[in-house]
Design a protein around this motif. Structure first.
Motif, PDB file in Angstrom:
ATOM      1  N   PRO A 291       0.797  -1.243  -0.063  1.00 57.17           N
ATOM      2  CA  PRO A 291      -0.025  -0.062  -0.096  1.00 57.17           C
ATOM      3  C   PRO A 291       0.868   1.323  -0.030  1.00 57.17           C
ATOM      4  N   ILE A 292       2.199   1.223   0.499  1.00 58.26           N
ATOM      5  CA  ILE A 292       3.014   2.181   0.332  1.00 58.26           C
ATOM      6  C   ILE A 292       4.278   2.108  -0.639  1.00 58.26           C
ATOM      7  N   PHE A 293       4.632   2.939  -1.276  1.00 58.06           N
ATOM      8  CA  PHE A 293       5.687   2.665  -2.301  1.00 58.06           C
ATOM      9  C   PHE A 293       7.147   3.034  -1.511  1.00 58.06           C
ATOM     10  N   LYS A 295      10.802   3.536  -1.900  1.00 53.33           N
ATOM     11  CA  LYS A 295      11.641   3.967  -2.913  1.00 53.33           C
ATOM     12  C   LYS A 295      12.965   3.004  -2.845  1.00 53.33           C
ATOM     13  N   ASP A 296      13.559   2.685  -1.767  1.00 56.45           N
ATOM     14  CA  ASP A 296      14.637   1.827  -1.166  1.00 56.45           C
ATOM     15  C   ASP A 296      14.444   0.499  -1.901  1.00 56.45           C
ATOM     16  N   SER A 297      13.233   0.047  -1.910  1.00 57.56           N
ATOM     17  CA  SER A 297      13.005  -1.392  -2.418  1.00 57.56           C
ATOM     18  C   SER A 297      13.130  -1.244  -3.915  1.00 57.56           C
ATOM     19  N   PHE A 298      12.438  -0.340  -4.611  1.00 59.91           N
ATOM     20  CA  PHE A 298      12.437  -0.394  -6.024  1.00 59.91           C
ATOM     21  C   PHE A 298      13.866  -0.113  -6.292  1.00 59.91           C
ATOM     22  N   GLU A 299      14.766   0.682  -5.679  1.00 63.89           N
ATOM     23  CA  GLU A 299      15.913   0.932  -6.217  1.00 63.89           C
ATOM     24  C   GLU A 299      16.806  -0.322  -6.167  1.00 63.89           C
ATOM     25  N   HIS A 300      16.418  -1.023  -5.036  1.00 62.09           N
ATOM     26  CA  HIS A 300      17.326  -2.282  -4.821  1.00 62.09           C
ATOM     27  C   HIS A 300      17.116  -3.081  -5.961  1.00 62.09           C
ATOM     28  N   ILE A 301      15.713  -3.220  -6.476  1.00 65.90           N
ATOM     29  CA  ILE A 301      15.512  -4.205  -7.653  1.00 65.90           C
ATOM     30  C   ILE A 301      16.097  -3.688  -8.859  1.00 65.90           C
ATOM     31  N   ILE A 435      -2.130  -2.004  -8.752  1.00 64.89           N
ATOM     32  CA  ILE A 435      -1.213  -1.188  -7.987  1.00 64.89           C
ATOM     33  C   ILE A 435      -1.528  -0.465  -6.705  1.00 64.89           C
ATOM     34  N   LYS A 436      -1.257  -1.329  -5.708  1.00 63.69           N
ATOM     35  CA  LYS A 436      -2.108  -0.719  -4.417  1.00 63.69           C
ATOM     36  C   LYS A 436      -1.584   0.498  -4.128  1.00 63.69           C
ATOM     37  N   PHE A 437       0.008   0.665  -4.148  1.00 64.84           N
ATOM     38  CA  PHE A 437       0.512   1.994  -3.618  1.00 64.84           C
ATOM     39  C   PHE A 437      -0.168   3.383  -4.254  1.00 64.84           C
ATOM     40  N   ASP A 440      -0.763   6.133  -2.081  1.00 62.45           N
ATOM     41  CA  ASP A 440       0.171   6.457  -1.173  1.00 62.45           C
ATOM     42  C   ASP A 440       0.113   8.251  -0.994  1.00 62.45           C
ATOM     43  N   PRO A 441       0.054   8.600  -0.082  1.00 59.63           N
ATOM     44  CA  PRO A 441      -0.057  10.137   0.042  1.00 59.63           C
ATOM     45  C   PRO A 441       1.131  10.793  -0.024  1.00 59.63           C
ATOM     46  N   ASN A 442       2.279   9.932  -0.005  1.00 61.32           N
ATOM     47  CA  ASN A 442       3.582  10.448  -0.091  1.00 61.32           C
ATOM     48  C   ASN A 442       4.011  10.551  -1.461  1.00 61.32           C
ATOM     49  N   ILE A 443       3.253   9.913  -2.596  1.00 58.57           N
ATOM     50  CA  ILE A 443       3.692  10.309  -3.972  1.00 58.57           C
ATOM     51  C   ILE A 443       3.111  11.586  -4.274  1.00 58.57           C
ATOM     52  N   PRO A 444       4.064  12.581  -4.683  1.00 58.28           N
ATOM     53  CA  PRO A 444       3.441  13.940  -5.199  1.00 58.28           C
ATOM     54  C   PRO A 444       2.567  13.849  -6.386  1.00 58.28           C
ATOM     55  N   THR A 445       1.639  14.575  -6.413  1.00 59.30           N
ATOM     56  CA  THR A 445       1.015  15.050  -7.763  1.00 59.30           C
ATOM     57  C   THR A 445       1.089  16.336  -8.270  1.00 59.30           C
ATOM     58  N   ARG A 446       1.509  16.604  -9.414  1.00 52.69           N
ATOM     59  CA  ARG A 446       1.828  17.637 -10.050  1.00 52.69           C
ATOM     60  C   ARG A 446       0.979  17.895 -11.425  1.00 52.69           C
TER      61      ARG A 446
END
Length: 490
Positions: A291-293, A295-301, A435-437, A440-446
Motif C-alpha cells: 500500500p506504500i511505495f 523507494k529503497d525497495s524499488f531501487e534495490h530491484i 497497483i496498491k500504492f 500512497d499520500p507520499n507520492i506527489p501529484t503535479r
C-alpha cells in the motif's frame, strides 16, 4: 527500377487509362480480345505484357505505344513513382505489418488524387523537419514494437533455449565473465580492451566488431553492466544466426532496414537474458501489492540485475504489457548538459495510447514540472551517481494522469552530461486494481503540460516560454465565434 516496379507502373497506367475511358475490366477484355484474368494480373503488377499485347492495348485504347511503355507517370500517380524510385518500400519489410507492396500500391492507386496528395504532404513535412531515411527506419521499428506491445515471445523462447543449452543459472546475476567465456570458447571471438582507447576521435563508442577476424574491440572504461550487455548482444547475433547486422555500439550508420531491425532483436535478446522475465515479474508483483511505495525497495530491484537503468526500464516495457496487462505506458530517455537550459528527448516508446510527449522539431520547451526533467536537474547539482523519483503527472488539458517513475544517471562517456530514463503508466481503474500504492499520500501529484507553448497553467513557477500555440488557438476560436455571429446577424 527493377522488373517488379516496372510491372507495377505499367499496371497502374493501364488501370488509370481504362478508368479514364469508363471501361470495366470486362469491357476492356471485349475491346482487346485479351482475357479478363490476364488484364487483372497486368493491372496488379503480376505480369508484364509482351510487345504484341502492348500494341493491341495501344491501338484499342488509342494511346501511343511509347506512352504506354514509358516509366513516366502523370501528376496523379507521380508520387507512387517517387516512392518506387526511392526504394524505400524495398528497404522496409512490409511483411512485418502484414502488408504486401503490391497491396499498398493497389490501395494508393484506387484513390490516386486524394491519397497521393496525402503522400506528397507527408514527403513535404518530412523534408521540412529533416525527417530522413534514418529517422524513418527508427520510427518503423518503434511502430513494430508498439504493434506487438513490445513483447516478442519467439525471442523470449530463444533466450530460454540458450540458457538451457549453456547451463546458465538465471537465478543469480549474470556476469560479463560468464558471457565472455561463451564468446571465446563457443564462437571463437578474440576480445581486446585496449585498442579503442587509443583513438580519441571515437568519442563515446563502446564496442566495434571486426567480422573477418572475429575480433571484438571493447572500451576499457565501461562498467560491468555495459560490458555484460555488449557481450549479450554479440551472443544474440550468433545464437539467433543474424547475418545482416551493425558492427558498432552505439551504432554510427546503417545501410538497410534489416540491420536496424536485427539490432533491435539482439538488444531485446540481451535484455531478456540479463533480466529474466520470471525473476522480474515476481519482484514487481511484490512492489505492486504494497500500500506504500518504498523507494529503497524499488531501487534495490533496479540494482539487483547486472543491468543499466535504461536496460531495466526497457525490460519493464516488455514485462508490464505481457505479465500485468498494463499496455497504456510510455518510455522516455532525456539528455541534459550541466548549466544548459535545454532538455533533449532522445528515445521514446508509446504503447496503445496517444501519450505526451513526443519528440518534436519545433524547438518548444518540454514541461519543467515533469519528474523526468527534475531528476536531471537534481542530479546535476549533487555529487551522487544517480537520482530516482516518481510522481503522478496530472494533464489537466487532456483529463488524464500518469504514474511516472524516473532515474537519472551521469553519462559515463561525456563529462557534465546526464540522462534520465522514465516509464509512465496511465492511471485508470485497471491500474488502480493492480497497483496498491497508487493512493500512497507520499507520492506527489503535479499539474503538468506537454510543452510551455501549449500549456494552460497560469501560475507555473518554471515556465520557459509563453503559451503562444494555445493563445493562437484561442484567438482563432474567438475570431470564428465573431464570424458566426456576423453570419447570424446578416
Amino acid at each position: 527500377m527493377d522488373e517488379e516496379d516496372i510491372k507495377l507502373i505499367f499496371g497502374l497506367k493501364l488501370r488509370q487509362i481504362r478508368t479514364d475511358k469508363n471501361l470495366s475490366l470486362f469491357g476492356l477484355s471485349k475491346l482487346t480480345g485479351l482475357s479478363k484474368s490476364y488484364l487483372n494480373e497486368i493491372e496488379h503488377g503480376k505480369k508484364y505484357p509482351k510487345p504484341d499485347k502492348i500494341f493491341t492495348l495501344s491501338e484499342k485504347l488509342d494511346i501511343p505505344y511509347d506512352q504506354m511503355v514509358s516509366l513516366k507517370l502523370d501528376k496523379n500517380l507521380a508520387p507512387i513513382g517517387e516512392i518506387l524510385k526511392s526504394k524505400i518500400l524495398k528497404e522496409i519489410p512490409l511483411e512485418l505489418f502484414g502488408i504486401k507492396e503490391s497491396d499498398l500500391i493497389d490501395i494508393v492507386s484506387n484513390a490516386p488524387a486524394k491519397v497521393n496528395a496525402f503522400i506528397s504532404t507527408i514527403i513535404e513535412i518530412a523534408q521540412h523537419y529533416n525527417f530522413g531515411r534514418e529517422s524513418f527506419f527508427l520510427a518503423s521499428v518503434r511502430s513494430y514494437q508498439e504493434a506487438n506491445n513490445n513483447y516478442f515471445d519467439n525471442i523470449e523462447q530463444k533466450v530460454l533455449d540458450f540458457v538451457k543449452s549453456y547451463q546458465i543459472n538465471i537465478g543469480q546475476s549474470i556476469s560479463s565473465n560468464e558471457l565472455e567465456e561463451i564468446l571465446i570458447e563457443e564462437y571463437n571471438y578474440s576480445i581486446k580492451n585496449d585498442e579503442l582507447d587509443k583513438h580519441k576521435d571515437l568519442d563515446n563508442l563502446r564496442s566495434v566488431f571486426i567480422p573477418k577476424s572475429l575480433t571484438l574491440l571493447v572500451a576499457n572504461d565501461i562498467d560491468e553492466s555495459q560490458r555484460t550487455f555488449i557481450y549479450a548482444k554479440e551472443i544474440a547475433y550468433n545464437f539467433l544466426e543474424i547475418k545482416e547486422r551493425l558492427y558498432t555500439f552505439p551504432w554510427i550508420l546503417f545501410e538497410t532496414f534489416d540491420q536496424v531491425l536485427n539490432n533491435f532483436y539482439a538488444s531485446y535478446f540481451a535484455g531478456a537474458l540479463i533480466i529474466p522475465r520470471k525473476n522480474l515479474t515476481a519482484k514487481i508483483k511484490d512492489v505492486f501489492k504494497e500500500p506504500i511505495f518504498y523507494k529503497d525497495s524499488f531501487e534495490h530491484i533496479t540494482n539487483e540485475f547486472n543491468a543499466s537503468p535504461e536496460s531495466f526500464y526497457q525490460r519493464l516495457t516488455n514485462i508490464l504489457p505481457k505479465e500485468f496487462n498494463i499496455k497504456n505506458l510510455f518510455f522516455l530517455r532525456f539528455t541534459h548538459k550541466l548549466n544548459d537550459t535545454k532538455f533533449h528527448l532522445t528515445k521514446e516508446l508509446h504503447l496503445a495510447h496517444q501519450h505526451a510527449p513526443r519528440a518534436n522539431e519545433s524547438d518548444e520547451h518540454y514541461c519543467r514540472r515533469w519528474v523526468s526533467l527534475q531528476v536531471l536537474k537534481d542530479l546535476s547539482k549533487s555529487n551522487e551517481n544517480s537520482k530516482f523519483d516518481l510522481q503522478i503527472s496530472n494533464y489537466e488539458n487532456e483529463g488524464v494522469q500518469y504514474l511516472v517513475l524516473s532515474t537519472a544517471t551521469k553519462d559515463p562517456f561525456k563529462e557534465n552530461k546526464f540522462r534520465s530514463i522514465s516509464i509512465g503508466l496511465l492511471i485508470n481503474k485497471q491500474l488502480e486494481r493492480k497497483i496498491k500504492f497508487l493512493k500512497d499520500p507520499n507520492i506527489p501529484t503535479r499539474n503538468v503540460g506537454v510543452t510551455c507553448e501549449r500549456c494552460a497553467i497560469t501560475d507555473c513557477e518554471v515556465r520557459q516560454a509563453p503559451p503562444k500555440v494555445l493563445n493562437r488557438a484561442s484567438k482563432n476560436k474567438k475570431i470564428a465565434a465573431i464570424v458566426q455571429q456576423l453570419n447570424d446577424t446578416y
